[in-house]
Design an enzyme around this catalytic site. Structure first.
Site, PDB file in Angstrom:
ATOM      1  N   GLU A  34      -8.149  -1.307   4.662  1.00 44.66           N
ATOM      2  CA  GLU A  34      -6.903  -1.268   5.422  1.00 44.66           C
ATOM      3  C   GLU A  34      -7.174  -1.706   6.859  1.00 44.66           C
ATOM      4  O   GLU A  34      -8.003  -1.107   7.545  1.00 44.66           O
ATOM      5  CB  GLU A  34      -6.291   0.128   5.388  1.00 44.66           C
ATOM      6  N   ARG A  44     -17.789   4.214  13.095  1.00 42.50           N
ATOM      7  CA  ARG A  44     -18.142   5.574  12.650  1.00 42.50           C
ATOM      8  C   ARG A  44     -17.986   5.672  11.146  1.00 42.50           C
ATOM      9  O   ARG A  44     -17.287   4.859  10.514  1.00 42.50           O
ATOM     10  CB  ARG A  44     -17.232   6.614  13.319  1.00 42.50           C
ATOM     11  N   TYR A  95       2.864  -9.661   3.608  1.00 41.82           N
ATOM     12  CA  TYR A  95       2.588  -9.355   2.208  1.00 41.82           C
ATOM     13  C   TYR A  95       2.392 -10.643   1.414  1.00 41.82           C
ATOM     14  O   TYR A  95       3.144 -11.605   1.563  1.00 41.82           O
ATOM     15  CB  TYR A  95       3.729  -8.544   1.589  1.00 41.82           C
ATOM     16  N   THR A 149      -0.806  -0.779   8.694  1.00 48.80           N
ATOM     17  CA  THR A 149      -2.014  -1.462   8.228  1.00 48.80           C
ATOM     18  C   THR A 149      -1.677  -2.491   7.156  1.00 48.80           C
ATOM     19  O   THR A 149      -0.681  -2.362   6.443  1.00 48.80           O
ATOM     20  CB  THR A 149      -3.035  -0.461   7.647  1.00 48.80           C
ATOM     21  N   GLY A 203       0.837  -1.192   0.000  1.00 48.19           N
ATOM     22  CA  GLY A 203       0.000   0.000   0.000  1.00 48.19           C
ATOM     23  C   GLY A 203       0.870   1.238   0.000  1.00 48.19           C
ATOM     24  O   GLY A 203       2.030   1.219  -0.426  1.00 48.19           O
ATOM     25  N   PHE A 211     -10.200  14.796   7.733  1.00 50.97           N
ATOM     26  CA  PHE A 211      -9.682  15.508   8.896  1.00 50.97           C
ATOM     27  C   PHE A 211      -8.895  16.726   8.437  1.00 50.97           C
ATOM     28  O   PHE A 211      -8.309  16.746   7.345  1.00 50.97           O
ATOM     29  CB  PHE A 211      -8.813  14.572   9.738  1.00 50.97           C
ATOM     30  N   ASN A 255      -3.015  -3.742   3.740  1.00 50.70           N
ATOM     31  CA  ASN A 255      -3.859  -3.262   2.652  1.00 50.70           C
ATOM     32  C   ASN A 255      -4.375  -4.471   1.869  1.00 50.70           C
ATOM     33  O   ASN A 255      -3.586  -5.203   1.266  1.00 50.70           O
ATOM     34  CB  ASN A 255      -3.057  -2.327   1.747  1.00 50.70           C
TER      35      ASN A 255
END
Length: 312
Positions: free
Chosen positions: A261, A285, A272, A211, A200, A290, A213
């Protein structure tokens, strides 16, 4: 469980090998939700009583995908997931009928005489809303009439929870509105996606939240964009984490296809190229943009804490 690929018309060689007395649940069964499970459990129970094989016949690709109409938006259970679930339900044989435009024009009568009877299906088990044949002309009564004395038909009534009929379309809507509680109740398990960990942008590692991906292995129903509390199967271990489904608007504009992610708690291995299954347990949420990276980092920290509490 043995998987057998079928294509219309069935070959004599295939019929010689698989034509045998059996009880067969017939349907699309996308999602394998509690309603579908009630049909399949009935078929397995009848097969055990009759001392014959328990089989399932499904169709692939999804007819709505082939015909390019209806509300098709991906699979709740792509074929590999469907096979894994059915194998745990006591099914002996899974028939996967290749669905294409030519097969869509097969009449109910031809489906009976060219497929069901040559396979020696002595009992067919279907849901109350079962349709088959060209333009869905056949239904449970058609199946019963065409089967005559050669094939019995058992129809399973709607499966209801709290007075609501369980359906694949309602599960799709629940996922696309973030109602994971309802989707999980109707499925009888958390919604799952499966993907391969790909390279990623590696931005998560620089902000303290590395993370994985995921590139999804198939065309899944995509849940609403946002943040989820999840459990991921990595190798043989289930690991709790938090997943973002979305377009990362803090860093990108004009992106349409969502990314997946997953930040796994207390996990720092390189994975990977590995296949990972992710169970979506709670919707935390919606995704939002942001004003700064620091604000994003603070929110991710809050999301991780929320996920840990929700997952216990």
């Amino acid at each position: 469980m043995i998987t057998v690929s079928l294509s219309y018309p069935l070959s004599d060689e295939l019929l010689q090998q698989w034509g045998r007395p059996q009880v067969t649940a017939i349907g699309q069964f996308d999602g394998l939700h509690l309603g579908h499970a009630s049909v399949i459990h009935q078929a397995v129970s009848l097969a055990r009583e009759q001392k014959v094989s328990a089989s399932v016949m499904t169709f692939h690709p999804h007819p709505k995908e082939v015909m390019k109409k209806g509300d098709y938006e991906g699979y709740l259970t792509p074929l590999a997931d469907k096979q894994a679930i059915l194998a745990d339900m006591g099914v002996d044989v899974l028939y996967i009928m290749s669905f294409n435009e030519d097969f869509s024009k097969v009449s109910p009568e031809a489906f009976m005489t060219d497929v069901l009877l040559p396979l020696q299906i002595q009992t067919a088990v279907v849901g109350f809303d079962f349709r088959f044949g060209y333009r869905g002309a056949g239904h449970e009564d058609t199946l019963r009439k065409l089967g005559g004395e050669q094939m019995a038909v058992h129809t399973v009534p709607p499966f209801e929870l709290d007075g609501e009929k369980v359906s694949s379309s309602d599960i799709r809507r629940a996922l696309q509105t973030g109602d994971l509680t309802q989707a999980s109740r109707w499925l009888g398990r958390p919604y799952r996606i499966r993907g391969t960990v790909m390279d990623g942008e590696k931005r998560g590692r620089t902000i303290g939240f590395p993370t994985a991906n995921l590139k999804l292995d198939d065309t899944y129903v995509i849940p609403v964009k946002g943040v989820y509390a999840v459990r991921a199967l990595v190798g043989n271990h289930w690991i709790s984490g938090v997943m973002n489904v979305g377009v990362k608007p803090t860093f990108h504009e004009g992106v349409l296809n969502p990314s997946f992610e997953v930040h796994l708690f207390d996990f720092n291995q390189q994975i990977y190229g590995e296949s990972v299954v992710v169970e979506l347990h709670h919707y935390i949420r919606p995704e939002r943009k942001f004003s700064s990276v620091d604000e994003l980092i603070s929110q991710i920290g809050n999301d991780a804490q929320t996920a840990k509490k929700l997952l216990g």
